[in-house]
Design an enzyme around this catalytic site. Structure first.
Site, PDB file in Angstrom:
ATOM      1  CD  GLU A 151       6.842 -11.780  -4.440  1.00 29.94           C
ATOM      2  OE1 GLU A 151       6.912 -10.664  -5.004  1.00 29.94           O
ATOM      3  OE2 GLU A 151       6.226 -11.954  -3.371  1.00 29.94           O
ATOM      4  N   GLY A 195      31.390   2.904 -23.270  1.00 32.61           N
ATOM      5  CA  GLY A 195      30.285   3.673 -23.828  1.00 32.61           C
ATOM      6  C   GLY A 195      29.204   2.808 -24.440  1.00 32.61           C
ATOM      7  CD  GLU A 207      -2.860  -1.147   2.413  1.00 36.15           C
ATOM      8  OE1 GLU A 207      -3.687  -2.060   2.504  1.00 36.15           O
ATOM      9  OE2 GLU A 207      -2.784  -0.201   3.247  1.00 36.15           O
ATOM     10  CB  THR A 239       3.327  -6.554 -11.149  1.00 35.47           C
ATOM     11  OG1 THR A 239       4.454  -5.978 -10.489  1.00 35.47           O
ATOM     12  CG2 THR A 239       3.759  -7.057 -12.516  1.00 35.47           C
ATOM     13  N   GLY A 248      10.258  -7.944  -1.142  1.00 32.73           N
ATOM     14  CA  GLY A 248      11.019  -7.825   0.097  1.00 32.73           C
ATOM     15  C   GLY A 248      12.308  -7.087  -0.154  1.00 32.73           C
TER      16      GLY A 248
END
Length: 450
Positions: free
Chosen positions: A304, A404, A182, A215, A428
């Site tokens: 996860e 580069g 949240e 997501t 996490g």
């Protein structure tokens, strides 16, 4: 598992009748840069790193299938969708089982509910490593759908819910995720304010609150995704009194607060704030016991974190491939390549050693993880903590080696570096892993590590 793999196999990849998952050893060997015989021993009795990363022939076949698909379908589109910050919905749906798709959206879901039935943390790791090698952002959306939604529901829902929601999640016709964080509750997830109050007259719960950093929260920038598992507070006495609900796109009061734009990385994966304004969720959409979702949350966080660690391994492997290729071809100071320079040797060799350590930790842990258990947090935290930082460091070294060229999008590694940073935050933070692991190690109370 072999039956599921045969069904998953896309056109162009077949399995022989006598050994449905047997692949040519030469293909297996091509996955590894090392010339060490411990990688590719033909002797089934000889321990090898190859067997650690691919414990069975089914895992070998799964890796080859996903790698082939990623090379053919995922790699060509990754840069363009990163630049446009757009979600490739048609390609994502090809991960599903519809119309001859790859069949991995329901990787861990039982076959009777439309899934593949590979309830196996090693299979989860293989898929996330291979997809992340080409496009970590698309892989992140895959994780949110296949692990945070489909696997979570498959483990914690009842048969009626599984039969009602999982076929669409597995075939790709529905796209969704999970809502936990949240605006003011991230690492402190049990401090969430979103709440659900029972309304007996309407036979359901009224959901109010806001979820952030979701997501697949929107796939088009305006409308919500199709299906979400939402954690909400249902009790006032304990912080753990949280319940899980199935919220469907189109429910009254369920809307997109904003699509999060201009992210550092994972730009091809849509992220949104979702708003719940008096959303009525019927009793039939309550997952598990009232006030009993904290254990579901902790169990799903473990797999996860394994999947995120696997994404890190994929990022590191790609970064290594890019820096080795560049260093092999770039002439400098009268030499035909960069491998004679000590600074470059240091970058490449340390990256390889760290990558191998992370990959070994990942598969060593995943090979023994039961997705239906909980209490595996020490190494779920540990493997993500190590691999996330490792991937960022390896991508950083790849940029340094390539100079580069490494700094511009065309050469891939700058995107990998940006994408890798999320792995130290999402699922996490590294700091939360420190806290969790220190707590678990303190509980050893003098007992020796094995």
């Amino acid at each position: 598992m072999a039956t599921a793999l045969r069904r998953m196999a896309p056109r162009g990849l077949s399995f022989t009748k006598q050994s449905s998952t047997k692949l040519h050893l030469s293909a297996q060997r091509s996955w590894f840069a090392s010339a060490s015989p411990s990688w590719t021993s033909d002797d089934a009795t000889t321990p090898s790193l190859s067997k650690l990363f691919n414990p069975t022939e089914d895992h070998i076949a799964l890796r080859e299938m996903v790698r082939s698909f990623a090379e053919r379908e995922v790699e060509p589109q990754a840069l363009a969708h990163n630049r446009s910050e757009s979600f490739n919905i048609p390609l994502f749906r090809k991960f599903g089982s519809n119309h001859g798709g790859l069949g991995i959206l329901g990787l861990t879901v039982p076959e009777e509910f439309g899934g593949t039935g590979l309830a196996d943390a090693t299979a989860v790791s293989i898929v996330h490593e291979e997809l992340s090698y080409s496009d970590p952002a698309l892989c992140l959306s895959y994780l949110a759908h296949s692990i945070l939604l489909a696997n979570n529901l498959a483990v914690n829902g009842n048969d009626e819910q599984l039969a009602r929601f999982l076929p669409g999640a597995c075939d790709g016709s529905q796209i969704g995720g999970m809502c936990m964080s949240e605006p003011n509750a991230g690492t402190d997830v049990l401090g969430m304010k979103t709440n659900a109050v029972y309304d007996a007259a309407r036979n359901g719960y009224v959901l109010n609150g806001t979820k952030m950093w979701i997501t697949n929260g929107t796939t088009n920038g305006t409308d919500t995704g199709d299906l979400f598992l939402v954690y909400a507070r249902t009790g006032a006495e304990k912080r753990t009194e949280i319940t899980q609900f199935i919220v469907e796109g189109g429910m009254d009061g369920f809307s997109v607060g904003q699509k999060i734009e201009d992210k550092l990385g994972m730009r091809a994966s849509p992220t949104a704030e979702l708003v719940f304004d008096n959303v009525l969720v019927p009793n039939t959409n309550v997952v598990g016991k009232i006030n009993g979702a904290t254990i579901c949350m902790m169990r799903n966080l473990e797999i996860e974190r394994v999947a995120l660690a696997a994404m890190a391994v994929g990022i590191a492997r790609r970064s290594l491939d890019e820096m080795i290729s560049y260093a092999s071809d770039r002439p400098a100071f009268g030499k035909s390549n960069l491998f004679g320079f000590g600074q470059i040797q240091k970058h490449i060799t340390e990256s390889y050693a760290e990558y191998m350590a992370g990959k070994s930790y990942l598969y060593g842990f995943a090979n023994g993880l039961d997705l239906n258990t909980h209490g595996n947090g020490l190494d779920a935290d540990g493997v993500k903590l190590y691999c996330a930082q490792m991937a960022k460091n390896v991508a950083d070294r790849a940029i340094q080696v390539m100079g580069g060229y490494g700094y511009v999008g065309e050469y891939t590694v700058e995107r990998l570096w940006r994408d890798a940073k999320l792995l130290e935050i999402g699922g996490g933070t590294s700091e939360s892993h420190h806290k969790n692991m220190a707590r678990d190690l303190h509980r050893l109370d003098g007992n020796k590590l094995e």
